[in-house]
Design an enzyme around this catalytic site. Sequence first.
Site, PDB file in Angstrom:
ATOM      1  N   HIS A 187       0.684  -1.155  -0.060  1.00 28.54           N
ATOM      2  CA  HIS A 187       0.050   0.005   0.073  1.00 28.54           C
ATOM      3  C   HIS A 187       0.799   1.299   0.059  1.00 28.54           C
ATOM      4  O   HIS A 187       0.528   2.165  -0.773  1.00 28.54           O
ATOM      5  CB  HIS A 187      -0.823  -0.208   1.420  1.00 28.54           C
ATOM      6  CG  HIS A 187      -1.884   1.147   1.370  1.00 28.54           C
ATOM      7  ND1 HIS A 187      -3.161   1.289   1.275  1.00 28.54           N
ATOM      8  CD2 HIS A 187      -1.429   2.441   1.988  1.00 28.54           C
ATOM      9  CE1 HIS A 187      -3.829   2.271   1.684  1.00 28.54           C
ATOM     10  NE2 HIS A 187      -2.620   3.217   1.914  1.00 28.54           N
ATOM     11  N   GLU A 188       1.705   1.242   0.883  1.00 26.26           N
ATOM     12  CA  GLU A 188       2.603   2.641   0.953  1.00 26.26           C
ATOM     13  C   GLU A 188       3.718   2.632  -0.124  1.00 26.26           C
ATOM     14  O   GLU A 188       3.989   3.638  -0.838  1.00 26.26           O
ATOM     15  CB  GLU A 188       3.628   2.278   2.490  1.00 26.26           C
ATOM     16  CG  GLU A 188       2.435   2.282   3.543  1.00 26.26           C
ATOM     17  CD  GLU A 188       1.545   3.293   3.781  1.00 26.26           C
ATOM     18  OE1 GLU A 188       2.177   4.399   3.195  1.00 26.26           O
ATOM     19  OE2 GLU A 188       0.475   3.391   4.435  1.00 26.26           O
ATOM     20  N   HIS A 231       2.051   4.436  -3.079  1.00 24.67           N
ATOM     21  CA  HIS A 231       1.780   6.037  -2.655  1.00 24.67           C
ATOM     22  C   HIS A 231       3.184   6.381  -3.405  1.00 24.67           C
ATOM     23  O   HIS A 231       3.380   7.355  -4.008  1.00 24.67           O
ATOM     24  CB  HIS A 231       1.615   6.360  -1.214  1.00 24.67           C
ATOM     25  CG  HIS A 231       0.153   5.871  -0.615  1.00 24.67           C
ATOM     26  ND1 HIS A 231      -0.706   6.285  -1.415  1.00 24.67           N
ATOM     27  CD2 HIS A 231      -0.055   5.418   0.407  1.00 24.67           C
ATOM     28  CE1 HIS A 231      -2.055   5.921  -0.807  1.00 24.67           C
ATOM     29  NE2 HIS A 231      -1.391   5.670   0.425  1.00 24.67           N
ATOM     30  N   ASP A 279      -7.078   7.684   3.024  1.00 29.46           N
ATOM     31  CA  ASP A 279      -6.542   8.142   1.815  1.00 29.46           C
ATOM     32  C   ASP A 279      -7.917   8.822   1.130  1.00 29.46           C
ATOM     33  O   ASP A 279      -7.883   9.389   0.406  1.00 29.46           O
ATOM     34  CB  ASP A 279      -6.266   6.829   1.064  1.00 29.46           C
ATOM     35  CG  ASP A 279      -4.483   6.467   1.448  1.00 29.46           C
ATOM     36  OD1 ASP A 279      -4.028   7.407   1.965  1.00 29.46           O
ATOM     37  OD2 ASP A 279      -4.628   5.136   1.738  1.00 29.46           O
TER      38      ASP A 279
END
Length: 381
Positions: A73-74, A77, A174
Amino acid sequence: MSTPPPARRTSGWVIGRAAGAPIILAPSWLLAALVLTLLFAPTVRSRIGDVGAGVYVVALVFVVLLFASVLVHELAHGLVARARGQQPHEFVLTLWGGHTSFGGAAPTPATSALIAVVGPLANLVLGGVFLVAARAVDATSSGEPGITSLLLYSGAITNGFVGLFNLVPGLPLDGGRVLEAVVWAATKDRHTGTVVAGWCGRVVAVGVFAWALLLPLVQGYQPNIGEVLWAALIGAFLWSGASGAVRGGKAQRAVDQVTFATVGRRAATVGHADSVARAGAAAAAAGAQEVVVLSPDGRPAAYVDRAAAASVPAEAAGTTPVTAVAVPLPVGAVVDASLTGSALVQAVGQATRLAPVVAATVDGRVVGLIRATDVIAAIRS
């Protein structure tokens, strides 16, 4: 979840690098891993039976898979941010999951929304991969679903939950960043978007706690104390992040409105050999509040202490050197008065490391003084 860059690197263990930034395992992650392992162990035991310490090994594998999903997930980003011109500062795995910080704010609403949305989308895609893999394992299994199937289905469920929950429109999630971008695009004001998304985040925080506490009561049974405690912790985390966003949005708007006209004080200039009387006359003629004393080479070398100057008797003002009532200005205690907003605030912050009062110039000409306390007061107000 994305955040502004921290003042220094987050403490923890660097376990790798990606997109030019360190991947950091924060100490709080160990607590999260322990708690989640203990919570998942009963589920494992119910599926595979009591195999002693093996139950906890399987539960720990689940936790590792969960945090690997958070890392994906990170990284989503960070990789998209880098592709859009924002360098990631660090990727951090923490008690609450993780966060990615960047070396600056997104330049446009579209970039901000894109960077925010790819994290949850990565989880949803990963959840789909886990689900397909779990069903494939089931299809080739001749008996009851085993450990592999359990882990794969758990990965599908957790990734689906993380992806969908992060799309809820409220900061610090988010989805809140996406909402912020939408409001920013509609109003042409980034900070309005931040405040609106922050208030929505507060509503989400209250809703999480109310869902765990009130929904069971409405349905006629007692709330589960464990679920209520977890909801309270998550709600408190969301409330804190949302409130920080609201405060930050208001503060940043105040920063953007900072100019020399709002925080500076006009000043007249005199030479280092002039008298107190001459300084007073120069200030009156220019309609200025302050007086800056120039060195022989024209550099702002000091400013007049108005209280000290006022204490000089009128009959002595003409013979008292202005340097007797002046406070020295260190070399470098100067800012460009034509700067505005965060650029001016940053310049004042740098210059006031040398002195609490700095000279303001335009094209090398002294136009006034700026005090650090005045800048702080303008931002707070």
